[in-house]
Design a protein around this motif. Structure first.
Motif, mmCIF file in Angstrom:
data_model
loop_
_atom_site.group_PDB
_atom_site.id
_atom_site.type_symbol
_atom_site.label_atom_id
_atom_site.label_comp_id
_atom_site.label_asym_id
_atom_site.label_seq_id
_atom_site.Cartn_x
_atom_site.Cartn_y
_atom_site.Cartn_z
ATOM 1 N N ALA A 264 0.831 -1.212 0.000
ATOM 2 C CA ALA A 264 0.000 0.000 0.000
ATOM 3 C C ALA A 264 0.862 1.256 0.000
ATOM 4 N N VAL A 265 1.961 1.222 0.780
ATOM 5 C CA VAL A 265 2.874 2.370 0.810
ATOM 6 C C VAL A 265 3.472 2.595 -0.575
ATOM 7 N N ILE A 266 3.925 1.500 -1.195
ATOM 8 C CA ILE A 266 4.501 1.610 -2.537
ATOM 9 C C ILE A 266 3.470 2.135 -3.528
ATOM 10 N N GLU A 267 2.246 1.601 -3.424
ATOM 11 C CA GLU A 267 1.186 2.030 -4.341
ATOM 12 C C GLU A 267 0.859 3.508 -4.145
ATOM 13 N N ASN A 268 0.781 3.938 -2.868
ATOM 14 C CA ASN A 268 0.491 5.348 -2.598
ATOM 15 C C ASN A 268 1.585 6.261 -3.138
ATOM 16 N N GLU A 269 2.846 5.797 -3.003
ATOM 17 C CA GLU A 269 3.949 6.592 -3.527
ATOM 18 C C GLU A 269 3.883 6.679 -5.043
ATOM 19 N N LEU A 270 3.519 5.554 -5.672
ATOM 20 C CA LEU A 270 3.387 5.563 -7.124
ATOM 21 C C LEU A 270 2.257 6.487 -7.575
ATOM 22 N N VAL A 271 1.111 6.409 -6.823
ATOM 23 C CA VAL A 271 -0.021 7.271 -7.157
ATOM 24 C C VAL A 271 0.365 8.736 -7.004
ATOM 25 N N THR A 272 1.131 9.027 -5.932
ATOM 26 C CA THR A 272 1.570 10.404 -5.700
ATOM 27 C C THR A 272 2.461 10.886 -6.835
ATOM 28 N N VAL A 273 3.396 10.020 -7.234
ATOM 29 C CA VAL A 273 4.289 10.391 -8.341
ATOM 30 C C VAL A 273 3.488 10.596 -9.623
ATOM 31 N N GLN A 274 2.542 9.701 -9.870
ATOM 32 C CA GLN A 274 1.720 9.830 -11.074
ATOM 33 C C GLN A 274 0.891 11.116 -11.029
ATOM 34 N N GLU A 275 0.370 11.408 -9.834
ATOM 35 C CA GLU A 275 -0.440 12.621 -9.691
ATOM 36 C C GLU A 275 0.395 13.868 -9.951
ATOM 37 N N ILE A 276 1.638 13.849 -9.455
ATOM 38 C CA ILE A 276 2.525 14.996 -9.688
ATOM 39 C C ILE A 276 2.774 15.164 -11.185
ATOM 40 N N HIS A 277 3.109 14.063 -11.840
ATOM 41 C CA HIS A 277 3.344 14.127 -13.293
ATOM 42 C C HIS A 277 2.085 14.598 -14.027
ATOM 43 N N HIS A 278 0.942 14.080 -13.577
ATOM 44 C CA HIS A 278 -0.318 14.447 -14.235
ATOM 45 C C HIS A 278 -0.603 15.940 -14.077
ATOM 46 N N ARG A 279 -0.383 16.447 -12.876
ATOM 47 C CA ARG A 279 -0.645 17.858 -12.629
ATOM 48 C C ARG A 279 0.343 18.755 -13.382
ATOM 49 N N VAL A 280 1.593 18.332 -13.403
ATOM 50 C CA VAL A 280 2.587 19.117 -14.149
ATOM 51 C C VAL A 280 2.212 19.165 -15.622
ATOM 52 N N LYS A 281 1.849 18.000 -16.121
ATOM 53 C CA LYS A 281 1.470 17.933 -17.536
ATOM 54 C C LYS A 281 0.261 18.835 -17.813
ATOM 55 N N ASN A 282 -0.768 18.731 -16.949
ATOM 56 C CA ASN A 282 -1.962 19.545 -17.142
ATOM 57 C C ASN A 282 -1.673 21.038 -17.048
ATOM 58 N N ASN A 283 -0.816 21.403 -16.088
ATOM 59 C CA ASN A 283 -0.485 22.821 -15.944
ATOM 60 C C ASN A 283 0.237 23.362 -17.183
ATOM 61 N N LEU A 284 1.174 22.546 -17.686
ATOM 62 C CA LEU A 284 1.886 22.961 -18.892
ATOM 63 C C LEU A 284 0.929 23.072 -20.071
ATOM 64 N N GLN A 285 0.026 22.106 -20.171
ATOM 65 C CA GLN A 285 -0.939 22.140 -21.262
ATOM 66 C C GLN A 285 -1.873 23.338 -21.137
ATOM 67 N N THR A 286 -2.225 23.687 -19.900
ATOM 68 C CA THR A 286 -3.103 24.832 -19.682
ATOM 69 C C THR A 286 -2.433 26.129 -20.124
ATOM 70 N N ILE A 287 -1.152 26.259 -19.721
ATOM 71 C CA ILE A 287 -0.404 27.455 -20.130
ATOM 72 C C ILE A 287 -0.340 27.554 -21.649
ATOM 73 N N VAL A 288 -0.022 26.422 -22.255
ATOM 74 C CA VAL A 288 0.047 26.409 -23.722
ATOM 75 C C VAL A 288 -1.316 26.755 -24.322
ATOM 76 N N SER A 289 -2.365 26.161 -23.768
ATOM 77 C CA SER A 289 -3.708 26.404 -24.304
ATOM 78 C C SER A 289 -4.120 27.858 -24.161
ATOM 79 N N LEU A 290 -3.779 28.461 -22.981
ATOM 80 C CA LEU A 290 -4.122 29.861 -22.779
ATOM 81 C C LEU A 290 -3.404 30.758 -23.799
#
Length: 473
Positions: A264-290
């Motif tokens: 569960a700890v490993i899975e949570n860490e993976l989810v956290t890492v994925q969430e960070i990547h997802h948010r970074v990607k979305n933020n970059l895409q938002t800036i580009v879109s704007l």
């Protein structure tokens, strides 16, 4: 008086449990049948439901004996039933199996004997009916385990001593389902989960921690081995049961909890890492879109919709930072956050001014940054969802379109309610859930450690979110 009792049941269930309004009403009707009946007239009778916030049970109803004195001097309605003191009701809620004559300790510190029966509604266990009686002879009945083992089994002492050394939980049942021997690991495990009785001589059905019954186990062939996995409270176990040629049933439980916790700890860490990547990607895409929006002025309504949703999400996070920048501490007022989010959404949905959004927020609720950000995103997604989908002009009287955001706090227990009087929707938890609802359900569970319940019937949708305010802890 009856109305107050019914209201207490409803309030406690809504505050602590994931039960729907329909299920709560069923429990209230269930108590009415018990009130007018003479059955169990000499016993204290309780109904408990699962307390999803604190992972225990909570007492929602109590009927005192009709012809004798109650075991309780004070009311226990609204009190927590702890696993370590009352294993029977918690086990019944978890497995759906009755727990017969198990010893327990009341909230007033008295030894009693409990029998617990599941309360089913449409094949779901929604509560537990508990019958209690005095057990003044409890200390006499709780025999020394080693003495009881010698009386109940004639197996080779050397073999049983060897089994006692195993870390696995070993239990041997006779052909009638009675436990005739167990090793030290088994006895320790059942004490850990709250059993005060010596487990030897208890029936299989009174010891099962999954939903299996001895009637089904007895259908096994000799030398057959059945393997399954059990998730019970905070434990995860692998179960193997074997029938020998003497019609004895040997059950072995291997505790896999530590391994699951690591996973569960490993899975949570993976989810956290994925969430960070997802948010970074979305933020970059938002800036580009704007930037593209400014340069190209797209005419695509769908593109505008997607971009606006992204902008609103970023703005809900930005709101918390803006409020923090004006303060000298890491604390944010919830009303300020929600009012800012609502104002931003109403500006974004300016073409739908016919929808009225009302906020009723306790002005004294303060959150730290770690709670404020997920709450901001959750409120943004749910209000935005109602603005987008709840009021199609051809299906509802838009002149009476209302969305309400309400938040209360009592003893650090926050109840957040987002509701509308629109057309309602069917919530389905699946991989195909839209991103907004994924954010909401994920953040309530992982960020708030809270409870979320969706209720939707025409007219309208209600989302209940309960969590503990950990600010300043």
């Amino acid at each position: 008086m009856k109305d107050k009792v019914n209201q207490d049941i409803a309030n406690l269930c809504q505050k602590y449990s994931p039960l729907s309004s329909e299920e709560i009403n069923y429990l209230i009707d269930y108590t009415k049948e018990i009130q007018i009946g003479e059955q169990y007239s000499g016993q204290d009778i309780f109904i408990d439901v699962w307390n999803s916030i604190q992972d225990e049970a909570i007492v929602v109803w109590h009927r005192k004996p009709l012809n004798t004195e109650s075991l309780y001097k004070e009311t226990v309605v609204g009190k927590i039933a702890l696993k370590k003191d009352e294993p029977g009701p918690l086990r019944t809620l978890a497995t759906g199996l009755p727990s017969i004559n198990l010893y327990a300790i009341t909230q007033e510190g008295t030894y009693i004997k409990q029998t617990s029966y599941p309360i089913h509604y449409r094949d779901k266990v929604i509560g537990v009916l508990i019958l209690e009686e005095s057990s003044v002879e409890t200390s006499k009945n709780i025999l020394d385990e080693k003495t009881q083992r010698k009386e109940n089994i004639s197996n080779s002492p050397s073999l049983m001593n060897l089994i006692d050394l195993l870390s696995e939980i070993v239990m041997i049942f006779n052909s009638e389902g009675i436990l005739i021997d167990s090793n030290k690991a088994a006895r320790d495990f059942y004490k850990e989960i709250g059993y005060m009785n010596p487990i030897n001589q208890l029936h299989y059905d009174n010891l099962a921690i999954d939903n299996s019954r001895f009637k089904k186990v007895k259908e096994m062939e000799a030398d057959e081995i059945l393997t399954s996995e059990i998730s019970f409270w905070n434990y995860f176990l692998e179960k193997k049961i074997f029938k020998d040629r003497n019609n004895q049933y040997i059950q072995i439980l291997k505790d896999e909890t530590s391994r699951k916790e690591v996973e569960a700890v490993i899975e949570n860490e993976l989810v956290t890492v994925q969430e960070i990547h997802h948010r970074v990607k979305n933020n970059l895409q938002t800036i580009v879109s704007l930037l593209r929006l400014q340069s190209r002025r797209t005419d695509s309504l769908e593109a505008k919709k997607v971009l606006n949703e992204s902008i609103n999400r970023v703005m809900s996070i930005a709101t918390t930072h803006e409020l923090l920048s004006k303060k000298n501490e890491d604390i944010i007022n919830l009303k300020e956050v929600i009012d800012s989010i609502v104002n931003n959404l109403m500006y974004s949905f300016s073409s739908q001014r016919y929808i009225r959004v009302v906020t009723d927020i306790n002005e004294n609720i303060d959150l730290d940054f770690d709670l404020a950000v997920p709450v901001a995103l959750i409120v943004n997604e749910l209000v935005q969802n109602s603005l987008e989908h709840a009021f199609p002009e051809n299906e509802i009287n838009i002149a009476d379109a209302n969305i309400t955001v309400k938040a209360t706090e009592e003893d650090k227990f926050i109840q957040l309610r987002i509701s509308d009087n629109g057309i309602g929707f069917k919530f389905v938890e699946s991989d195909n859930m839209n991103l907004g609802l994924q954010i909401v359900t994920s953040f309530v569970k992982s960020k708030l450690n809270g409870l979320i319940v969706f209720e939707s019937n025409k007219p309208g949708t209600l989302v209940r979110i309960n969590f503990i305010n950990t600010t300043n802890e």
